[in-house]
Design an enzyme around this catalytic site. Structure first.
Site, PDB file in Angstrom:
ATOM      1  N   GLY A 100       0.839  -1.196   0.000  1.00 48.88           N
ATOM      2  CA  GLY A 100       0.000   0.000   0.000  1.00 48.88           C
ATOM      3  C   GLY A 100       0.868   1.239   0.000  1.00 48.88           C
ATOM      4  O   GLY A 100       2.033   1.204   0.416  1.00 48.88           O
ATOM      5  N   GLU A 101       0.293   2.339  -0.490  1.00 49.38           N
ATOM      6  CA  GLU A 101       1.084   3.565  -0.576  1.00 49.38           C
ATOM      7  C   GLU A 101       0.192   4.778  -0.461  1.00 49.38           C
ATOM      8  O   GLU A 101      -0.890   4.831  -1.046  1.00 49.38           O
ATOM      9  CB  GLU A 101       1.860   3.600  -1.898  1.00 49.38           C
ATOM     10  N   GLY A 102       0.643   5.758   0.336  1.00 51.48           N
ATOM     11  CA  GLY A 102      -0.044   7.025   0.481  1.00 51.48           C
ATOM     12  C   GLY A 102       0.869   8.155   0.075  1.00 51.48           C
ATOM     13  O   GLY A 102       1.913   7.946  -0.546  1.00 51.48           O
TER      14      GLY A 102
ATOM     15  N   TYR B 173       2.683  10.163   1.932  1.00 54.87           N
ATOM     16  CA  TYR B 173       3.952  10.263   2.663  1.00 54.87           C
ATOM     17  C   TYR B 173       4.289   8.982   3.423  1.00 54.87           C
ATOM     18  O   TYR B 173       5.159   8.971   4.292  1.00 54.87           O
ATOM     19  CB  TYR B 173       3.933  11.455   3.635  1.00 54.87           C
ATOM     20  N   ALA B 174       3.633   7.893   3.089  1.00 52.48           N
ATOM     21  CA  ALA B 174       3.937   6.616   3.726  1.00 52.48           C
ATOM     22  C   ALA B 174       3.619   5.476   2.773  1.00 52.48           C
ATOM     23  O   ALA B 174       2.785   5.615   1.874  1.00 52.48           O
ATOM     24  CB  ALA B 174       3.159   6.458   5.018  1.00 52.48           C
ATOM     25  N   LYS B 175       4.290   4.371   2.965  1.00 58.21           N
ATOM     26  CA  LYS B 175       4.012   3.165   2.188  1.00 58.21           C
ATOM     27  C   LYS B 175       4.231   1.955   3.077  1.00 58.21           C
ATOM     28  O   LYS B 175       4.898   2.044   4.122  1.00 58.21           O
ATOM     29  CB  LYS B 175       4.911   3.098   0.954  1.00 58.21           C
ATOM     30  N   VAL B 176       3.667   0.844   2.670  1.00 61.14           N
ATOM     31  CA  VAL B 176       3.811  -0.394   3.421  1.00 61.14           C
ATOM     32  C   VAL B 176       4.360  -1.463   2.498  1.00 61.14           C
ATOM     33  O   VAL B 176       3.814  -1.691   1.403  1.00 61.14           O
ATOM     34  CB  VAL B 176       2.465  -0.858   4.031  1.00 61.14           C
TER      35      VAL B 176
ATOM     36  N   ASP C 251     -10.359   4.715  15.181  1.00 61.65           N
ATOM     37  CA  ASP C 251     -10.491   4.477  13.747  1.00 61.65           C
ATOM     38  C   ASP C 251     -10.811   3.007  13.488  1.00 61.65           C
ATOM     39  O   ASP C 251     -10.239   2.379  12.601  1.00 61.65           O
ATOM     40  CB  ASP C 251      -9.219   4.890  12.999  1.00 61.65           C
TER      41      ASP C 251
END
Length: 366
Positions: free
Chosen positions: A19-21, A23-26, A136
């Site tokens: 996964g990727e956003g 400013y972050a990724k997994v 959340d």
């Protein structure tokens, strides 16, 4: 040095992107020390917003480091490099998340739902006993291990509850989470009790588990709020849910925060307890959930154009409503909730907010 080289020096062989956003990724990775695959959340401080760096990230790191429960994703290691990247090495949910599981297989049978819901509730009790709230809770944040056991993840909105001089928990004011899972008091912008907020989200999750659809249509937040405050909960007749199961969901989706169940009451509820079966009408009416002791709390829903909803594709039963005072919905919250994304749950709507106040942590799930 790129991520693969950094991880290699720490004993991890980097795998695929999970996964990727912004400013972050997994990433998945193989741990040479642990001898199994893990998930690695990589956060780039240079790209992350200030409020996330100053408030949410420190909270998440502090809380992840202190949690140790069989139904919470394990955190194996947290480290940071000189170029401002934070690496959080965590347990990998090899069977994906609960949302994908239900979208693929449909609603769970009550026995399976009971097992998974008990695991989740035990994890929430563990957190609440530590005065930690998640804020959340949603099906995307419930990962499944190789044996399909629940593993609670993504503590990006979590926090430690503060207490006042008298020892009472202070209220929260930050809108967190997804509109479809958010309690009415949060959507209205009312200062809320964060532990009580978590309970509402648990009610939504259990509904999705056993019905395979969302309890409320969040495409119209004002209408959804009105239905929630009237304490109306519609159940698909085709699912043939037990009265005990519907009663538990109804009590968790209680708009009156003073009457909503606490986590200990959930764990002691007759539906959650496998040996304590058979809920009488008297037990249901004891807390005043039904206005007439001689009638069951769920009656067939009236028909009419006003009742049509995108999330009601099957005939449903409706839990008897309680009168709730009208409360003005804050316009800014409506605007936040309208920024939604259709995920699709068994051909029914499942929307979540993409923007909150403050800005959300990474849009990735580990």
């Amino acid at each position: 040095m790129d991520d693969a080289a950094v991880l290699k020096r720490r004993g991890y062989i980097m795998g695929i992107n999970l996964g990727e956003g912004s400013y972050a990724k997994v990433k998945s990775a193989y741990s040479e020390r642990l001898k199994f695959n893990v998930a690695v959340k990589i956060i780039d401080r240079k790209k992350a917003p200030t409020d996330f760096l100053e408030k949410f990230l420190p909270r998440e790191i502090e809380i992840l480091a202190m949690l140790n429960h069989r139904s919470i994703v394990k955190t194996y290691e947290i480290f940071e490099t000189s170029d401002g990247k934070v690496y959080i090495v965590m347990e990998l949910g090899v069977q994906g998340d609960l949302l994908e599981f239900i979208k693929t297989r449909g609603a769970l049978q009550e026995d399976d739902a009971r097992k998974k819901f008990h695991q989740l509730s035990s994890a929430i009790k563990y957190c609440h006993d530590l005065d930690v709230v998640h804020r959340d809770l949603k099906c995307e944040n419930l990962l499944l291990d190789k044996d399909f056991n629940i593993k609670l993840s993504d503590f990006g909105f979590s926090k430690r509850c503060l207490r006042d001089d008298s020892g009472r928990l202070t209220l929260s004011k930050t809108f967190c989470g997804s509109a479809a899972y958010a309690a009415p008091e949060v959507l209205q912008g009312i200062p809320y009790q964060p532990k009580v907020y978590d309970i509402w989200s648990l009610g939504v999750i259990l509904y999705i588990m056993v019905c395979g659809s969302m309890p409320y249509d969040d495409s119209n937040i004002k209408k959804m709020l009105r239905i929630q405050k009237e304490h109306r909960v519609n159940f698909p007749r085709s699912k043939h849910l037990t009265g005990e199961c519907k009663d538990l969901i109804y009590r968790m989706l209680q708009p009156d925060v003073n009457r909503r169940l606490h986590i200990d009451e959930i764990l002691s509820h007759c539906w959650v307890q496998p040996k304590a079966r058979g809920l009488s009408s008297a037990a249901i009416n004891k807390e005043g959930e039904s206005s007439r002791a001689t009638e069951p709390p769920w009656t067939p829903e009236p028909t009419g154009a006003d009742k049509k909803s995108a999330t009601k594709l099957e005939p449903r039963e409706e839990a008897r409503p309680e009168a709730q005072p009208e409360t003005k919905l804050q316009e800014d919250v409506v605007q936040v909730a309208k920024q939604s994304e259709t995920l699709g749950l068994n051909t029914e709507l499942n929307r979540e907010t993409e923007e909150g106040h403050p800005q959300q942590p990474p849009e990735t799930h580990t």
